[in-house]
Motif scaffolding. Structure first.
Motif, PDB file in Angstrom:
ATOM      1  N   UNK A  41       4.908   2.421  58.981  1.00 55.61           N
ATOM      2  CA  UNK A  41       3.667   1.850  58.460  1.00 55.61           C
ATOM      3  C   UNK A  41       3.202   0.694  59.338  1.00 55.61           C
ATOM      4  N   UNK A  42       1.894   0.530  59.417  1.00 54.79           N
ATOM      5  CA  UNK A  42       1.285  -0.576  60.163  1.00 54.79           C
ATOM      6  C   UNK A  42       0.305  -1.284  59.244  1.00 54.79           C
ATOM      7  N   UNK A  43       0.373  -2.603  59.234  1.00 49.57           N
ATOM      8  CA  UNK A  43      -0.511  -3.415  58.400  1.00 49.57           C
ATOM      9  C   UNK A  43      -1.632  -3.953  59.280  1.00 49.57           C
ATOM     10  N   UNK A  44      -2.859  -3.712  58.868  1.00 49.79           N
ATOM     11  CA  UNK A  44      -4.007  -4.230  59.605  1.00 49.79           C
ATOM     12  C   UNK A  44      -4.597  -5.371  58.785  1.00 49.79           C
ATOM     13  N   UNK A  45      -4.378  -6.600  59.231  1.00 51.71           N
ATOM     14  CA  UNK A  45      -4.809  -7.840  58.584  1.00 51.71           C
ATOM     15  C   UNK A  45      -4.042  -8.113  57.291  1.00 51.71           C
ATOM     16  N   UNK A  46      -4.045  -9.376  56.901  1.00 56.38           N
ATOM     17  CA  UNK A  46      -3.376  -9.797  55.662  1.00 56.38           C
ATOM     18  C   UNK A  46      -4.099 -11.053  55.181  1.00 56.38           C
ATOM     19  N   UNK A  47      -5.279 -10.837  54.575  1.00 58.37           N
ATOM     20  CA  UNK A  47      -6.191 -11.927  54.297  1.00 58.37           C
ATOM     21  C   UNK A  47      -6.153 -12.474  52.896  1.00 58.37           C
ATOM     22  N   UNK A  79       0.529 -13.593  46.383  1.00 58.65           N
ATOM     23  CA  UNK A  79       1.774 -12.841  46.504  1.00 58.65           C
ATOM     24  C   UNK A  79       1.587 -11.538  47.290  1.00 58.65           C
ATOM     25  N   UNK A  80       2.635 -11.136  47.967  1.00 63.60           N
ATOM     26  CA  UNK A  80       2.666  -9.849  48.653  1.00 63.60           C
ATOM     27  C   UNK A  80       3.231  -8.852  47.645  1.00 63.60           C
ATOM     28  N   UNK A  81       2.334  -8.132  46.997  1.00 68.76           N
ATOM     29  CA  UNK A  81       2.740  -7.271  45.878  1.00 68.76           C
ATOM     30  C   UNK A  81       2.934  -5.823  46.315  1.00 68.76           C
ATOM     31  N   UNK A  82       3.309  -5.641  47.579  1.00 68.73           N
ATOM     32  CA  UNK A  82       3.593  -4.296  48.079  1.00 68.73           C
ATOM     33  C   UNK A  82       4.852  -4.369  48.944  1.00 68.73           C
ATOM     34  N   UNK A  83       5.527  -3.252  49.076  1.00 66.09           N
ATOM     35  CA  UNK A  83       6.759  -3.213  49.856  1.00 66.09           C
ATOM     36  C   UNK A  83       6.465  -3.364  51.342  1.00 66.09           C
ATOM     37  N   UNK A  84       7.304  -4.148  52.009  1.00 63.04           N
ATOM     38  CA  UNK A  84       7.150  -4.299  53.460  1.00 63.04           C
ATOM     39  C   UNK A  84       8.292  -3.611  54.217  1.00 63.04           C
ATOM     40  N   UNK A 122       3.419 -13.369  53.707  1.00 67.90           N
ATOM     41  CA  UNK A 122       4.059 -12.187  54.269  1.00 67.90           C
ATOM     42  C   UNK A 122       5.356 -12.585  54.959  1.00 67.90           C
ATOM     43  N   UNK A 123       5.314 -13.684  55.709  1.00 67.71           N
ATOM     44  CA  UNK A 123       6.530 -14.178  56.365  1.00 67.71           C
ATOM     45  C   UNK A 123       7.567 -14.608  55.338  1.00 67.71           C
ATOM     46  N   UNK A 124       7.100 -15.275  54.273  1.00 74.09           N
ATOM     47  CA  UNK A 124       8.022 -15.718  53.215  1.00 74.09           C
ATOM     48  C   UNK A 124       8.672 -14.540  52.498  1.00 74.09           C
ATOM     49  N   UNK A 125       7.955 -13.404  52.482  1.00 76.79           N
ATOM     50  CA  UNK A 125       8.511 -12.206  51.838  1.00 76.79           C
ATOM     51  C   UNK A 125       9.546 -11.515  52.710  1.00 76.79           C
ATOM     52  N   UNK A 126       9.748 -12.024  53.935  1.00 78.42           N
ATOM     53  CA  UNK A 126      10.778 -11.483  54.810  1.00 78.42           C
ATOM     54  C   UNK A 126      10.269 -10.665  55.977  1.00 78.42           C
TER      55      UNK A 126
END
Length: 476
Positions: free
Chosen positions: A30-36, A53-58, A80-84
């Protein structure tokens, strides 16, 4: 292949799109395009934690791809960084230079003033950032297809990415992702935010040769901007009329993009009106350390300017640095300027963030000067539903009021809007972006817009490509 949206699907903020490749196997990439960040009405009914919150699996995300560094496209990166998240963050060279500045400011304003925490976040961000020049294909990490998986037309073994100039702000890009496999080739294009044609400083975006699937913004999908000559004339006329009573002109503007375009335009007007004492003497104040930093970056990356701007430099002119321009840095000086302007009978033009009046130094100016009939407020960019800027636009002409910092502020100021200075493409630009593709998309997803804008743009695309599947907002 599938695309999942984690923002900017029902409105215009929180851009975050996930491209899943080989989701029919047990080794998905998977590739994430932006995280606004979400803003305005799109935060209604949500706590601060829920908005961020990042409410999706990374777990399967192999990379974050950043189209540009406006906060509604990058504001959730710290979370996103805090979510690992610990994968590469790809961005254009200019965006990679700007992004740490944006994230640092966002952390200070919305999260913490603890410098140790801020530096820890920035240090991690910089380790993951991978600057990429425009117009260069480079390989994306992709998981190998398991041996026991069925190799069919939807299986891809290679993914590569190219950034193309989007003309929105410095470093902005639209993204081409090329997927290839033993039996298939598919190109996905994410528009990010496209710039308007004939905007000052940056060259207009050129359409990609090919797109099989297109995810495109629609901020102005139902509107067309004024021509550049018309908007420049309107800007000049509004300012000249506004300062006749010696009042201030407040211009809410994003620190990146809009502020620099306005400075460019004001320098142009001043240059062409050498015999007009008003234009030769009026103070133009940029009250934003962040905007000053970004203006410096615009100067540093002047190789990305369009030919018109480069020609002005060659003539010895300085479109982003001229005599009447004053930049305010410290908070103490910011408050002093407000008090000074409130005590003297002297006109001035103030450019300050935030662009939608949702916070920042413009809020203090608005709280002090909105109740004065000698004040003029000039909006030069999109105001999202639920923002203070949209409320001022809606209720100001009726002599209404807004709440700023939990205080009721009556509006006696004169309110103006010039849509032509938007950094977003208008409907005509968005149609041409697709029309000029040699290989047009068979699937279009319309995001990043109000419902009316998305519907209007979809109608035009259906005329242009009757066979294409057009998916809108909530249907995505």
């Amino acid at each position: 292949m599938q695309i999942i949206h984690h923002g900017a699907v029902n409105g215009v903020t929180g851009s975050c799109h996930q491209l899943d490749v080989n989701n029919h196997t047990n080794n998905i990439s998977s590739y994430l395009i932006d995280c606004g960040l979400f803003q305005g009405a799109e935060t209604a009914g949500k706590s601060s934690a829920e908005q961020l919150q990042i409410d999706f699996s990374i777990d399967n995300i192999k990379a974050l791809i950043v189209t540009h560094c406006h906060i509604d496209h990058v504001g959730r990166i710290p979370y996103l960084l805090a979510a690992g998240f610990n994968q590469p963050i790809y961005a254009t060279t200019a965006t990679a230079a700007l992004l740490p500045l944006v994230i640092e400011d966002a952390l200070k304003v919305g999260v913490t003033r603890d410098q140790t925490l801020i530096q820890a976040c920035l240090s991690r961000l910089k380790k993951l950032l991978v600057p990429i020049d425009y117009n260069q294909w480079f390989l994306l990490p992709i998981n190998p297809v398991p041996k026991n998986s069925v190799i069919n037309g939807d299986t891809f073994t290679k993914a590569k990415l190219k950034f193309k100039p989007a003309g929105h702000i410095l470093g902005s890009a639209y993204v081409e992702i090329d997927l290839t496999g033993p039996k298939n080739h598919h190109r996905v294009v994410f528009s990010g935010d496209l710039g308007a044609t004939y905007a000052p400083l940056l060259a207009s975006p050129k359409s990609p040769y090919r797109a099989d699937t297109l995810v495109i913004e629609s901020t102005y999908g139902d509107k067309n901007h004024q021509g550049r000559k018309d908007r420049s004339k309107q800007l000049k006329n509004i300012i000249e009329s506004a300062v006749k009573d010696n009042g201030v002109v407040l211009i809410p503007a994003f620190s990146i993009g809009r502020t620099q375009e306005l400075l460019y335009e004001f320098e142009h007007i001043i240059y062409r009106n050498k015999n007009n004492p008003m234009w030769q003497n009026i103070d133009i104040i940029v009250d934003s350390p962040m905007a000053a930093n970004f203006t410096q970056q615009y100067r540093q990356f002047k190789t990305l300017w369009d030919n018109e701007a480069k020609n002005k430099l060659a003539q010895g002119r300085h479109p982003l640095d001229f005599n009447q321009l004053t930049t305010i840095d410290s908070h103490q000086d910011h408050l002093a300027v407000i008090n000074y302007l409130d005590s003297v009978n002297k006109p001035a033009i103030i450019i300050a963030a935030s662009g939608m009046c949702t916070g920042g130094r413009i809020s203090n100016y608005l709280a002090r000067f909105l109740p004065k009939s000698t004040t003029d407020v000039l909006f030069v960019g999109y105001q999202a539903q639920g923002t203070t800027g949209r409320d001022i636009q809606n209720y100001g002409p009726q002599g209404g009021y807004v709440y700023i910092n939990d205080q009721k502020i009556d509006i006696k100021a004169v309110i103006h809007t010039i849509s032509g200075y938007s950094a977003h493409a208008d409907q005509h630009n968005l149609i041409n972006f697709v029309k000029r593709m040699h290989h047009k998309p068979s699937h279009i997803r319309i995001v990043h817009g109000d419902d009316e804008a998305k519907q209007a743009l979809a109608k035009e695309y259906r005329k242009l490509i009757p066979t294409a599947e057009i998916v809108i907002g909530k249907e995505c």
